[in-house]
Design an enzyme around this catalytic site. Structure first.
Site, PDB file in Angstrom:
ATOM      1  N   ARG A 174       0.838  -1.211   0.000  1.00  0.00           N
ATOM      2  CA  ARG A 174       0.000   0.000   0.000  1.00  0.00           C
ATOM      3  C   ARG A 174       0.868   1.255   0.000  1.00  0.00           C
ATOM      4  O   ARG A 174       0.552   2.244  -0.660  1.00  0.00           O
ATOM      5  CB  ARG A 174      -0.941  -0.023   1.211  1.00  0.00           C
TER       6      ARG A 174
ATOM      7  N   LYS B  36      -2.688   6.929   1.240  1.00  0.00           N
ATOM      8  CA  LYS B  36      -2.481   7.220   2.676  1.00  0.00           C
ATOM      9  C   LYS B  36      -1.467   8.361   2.749  1.00  0.00           C
ATOM     10  O   LYS B  36      -0.283   8.170   3.007  1.00  0.00           O
ATOM     11  CB  LYS B  36      -2.012   5.966   3.413  1.00  0.00           C
TER      12      LYS B  36
ATOM     13  N   GLU C 293     -16.291   6.093   5.999  1.00  0.00           N
ATOM     14  CA  GLU C 293     -15.381   5.558   7.019  1.00  0.00           C
ATOM     15  C   GLU C 293     -15.318   6.494   8.211  1.00  0.00           C
ATOM     16  O   GLU C 293     -15.965   7.549   8.225  1.00  0.00           O
ATOM     17  CB  GLU C 293     -13.981   5.322   6.430  1.00  0.00           C
TER      18      GLU C 293
HETATM   19  N1  PMP Z   1      -9.318   4.838   7.176  1.00  0.00           N
HETATM   20  C1  PMP Z   1      -8.447   5.807   7.469  1.00  0.00           C
HETATM   21  C2  PMP Z   1      -8.747   7.201   7.046  1.00  0.00           C
HETATM   22  C3  PMP Z   1      -7.263   5.512   8.159  1.00  0.00           C
HETATM   23  O1  PMP Z   1      -6.384   6.475   8.457  1.00  0.00           O
HETATM   24  C4  PMP Z   1      -7.012   4.162   8.554  1.00  0.00           C
HETATM   25  C5  PMP Z   1      -5.737   3.789   9.254  1.00  0.00           C
HETATM   26  N2  PMP Z   1      -5.600   4.388  10.512  1.00  0.00           N
HETATM   27  C6  PMP Z   1      -7.974   3.186   8.254  1.00  0.00           C
HETATM   28  C7  PMP Z   1      -9.108   3.559   7.542  1.00  0.00           C
HETATM   29  C8  PMP Z   1      -7.777   1.761   8.640  1.00  0.00           C
HETATM   30  O2  PMP Z   1      -6.762   1.168   7.845  1.00  0.00           O
HETATM   31  P1  PMP Z   1      -5.823   0.022   8.395  1.00  0.00           P
HETATM   32  O3  PMP Z   1      -6.713  -1.100   8.795  1.00  0.00           O
HETATM   33  O4  PMP Z   1      -4.932  -0.321   7.256  1.00  0.00           O
HETATM   34  O5  PMP Z   1      -5.085   0.588   9.561  1.00  0.00           O
END
Ligand code: PMP
Length: 300
Positions: free
Chosen positions: A54, A153, A186
């Protein structure tokens, strides 16, 4: 954060107090860069290859050339974790555009900054996992994929921070963000799932989410447990009327949500499917991962 931490900074491990970056770094001046948050469980780095993948995909999307190949980055992550001697930890991996001048132009930044921080993780208090979170929807909308795609990200988290400020103003630990069309996408730092009639539903990446690694693991575990799971768009009505709701993230793991906008979700308690998935996730997280020390996992 402990004083004796070692930070990986551009190829070297340096004490925390000496880990400094330039004020001309475009990561600082413009939020121009990317990052990852990764967990270490019992001396093994959880889903390291997936996080690195990622990271490199985010880099490609913003045309950032990471000066290390994935194998060297993996070695750097493992070295830094080893050096800090933590068997259970949170790893923050940051690659910024690097120092440039005061203009926006990324071509002026010739050397990206790469840094890795390994520290203890601060989770929600245990009460949240036992009793569930109260959520609210916020007024700020999640950026559309046509602007800064949430799939990247990036170091530019102001969209999420504005939502977090709304959460703080209401005294809530996490909130739900909607996209411009009003679909639930989210949390500020977590993905969202609802459970309805025994089926798990989570928003598809195209609505504008970070495709969470925890989200993907939960979908895989659900399928292995014979729980139907699909990606589909849904709105706040569906959250209010869900049987269960939970959030997923690297730091948060799986967090039950029991209220949203003053509506009780399901029984108002963490749901049976949420609890089964939490148990499966905890078992799985401690059974796989890239060993930090040799091949034997270190038990904390
Ligand atoms: N959405 C956002 C905006 C995030 O910053 C994160 C990670 N903190 C997630 C979802 C969850 O992703 P992951 O399971 O890869 O940590």
């Amino acid at each position: 954060m402990a004083e004796d931490r070692w930070i990986y900074l551009n190829g070297e491990l340096v004490p925390k107090a000496e880990a400094r970056v330039s004020v001309f770094d475009h990561g600082f001046l413009y939020g121009d860069g990317i990052f990852e948050g990764i967990r270490v469980y019992g001396g093994r780095v959880f889903k390291l290859d997936e996080h690195l993948r990622r990271l490199y995909e985010s880099a490609k999307a913003i045309l950032l050339d990471i000066p290390l190949d994935p194998a060297a980055m993996k070695a750097a992550v493992l070295d830094t974790t080893r050096k800090n001697g933590l068997a259970d930890a949170y790893i923050r991996l940051v690659v910024s555009r690097g120092p440039g001048d005061l203009g926006l132009d990324p071509r002026r930044c010739t050397t990206p900054t790469v840094l890795i921080i390994v520290d203890e993780v601060a989770l929600y208090p245990p009460k949240v996992y036992q009793e569930g979170l109260e959520l609210a929807s916020v007024s700020i909308r999640r950026m559309s994929p046509e602007t800064i795609n949430p799939a990247i990200k990036s170091l530019n988290y102001l969209n999420n921070i504005l939502a977090k400020i709304e959460a703080n103003q209401r005294g809530l630990a996490e909130v739900l963000m909607l996209n411009q069309q009003g679909w639930v996408v989210e949390g500020t730092g977590d993905n969202v799932f609802i459970v309805k009639d025994g089926e798990l539903i989570t928003p598809p990446p195209y609505v504008g989410i970070l495709n969470g690694i925890t989200r993907q693991v939960v979908m895989q575990l659900a399928r292995e447990m014979g729980l139907p799971c699909r990606e589909a768009i849904f709105n706040l009505f569906d959250v209010y009327n869900a049987d269960e709701c939970f959030l997923t993230g690297t730091a948060a793991e799986i967090v039950p949500a029991v209220r949203c906008d003053g509506r009780q979700i399901g029984s108002g308690q963490p749901g049976a499917i949420t609890l089964r998935l939490t148990e499966a996730f905890q078992r799985y997280a401690r059974s796989e991962g890239t060993p930090v020390w040799g091949t034997e996992p270190v038990r904390a």
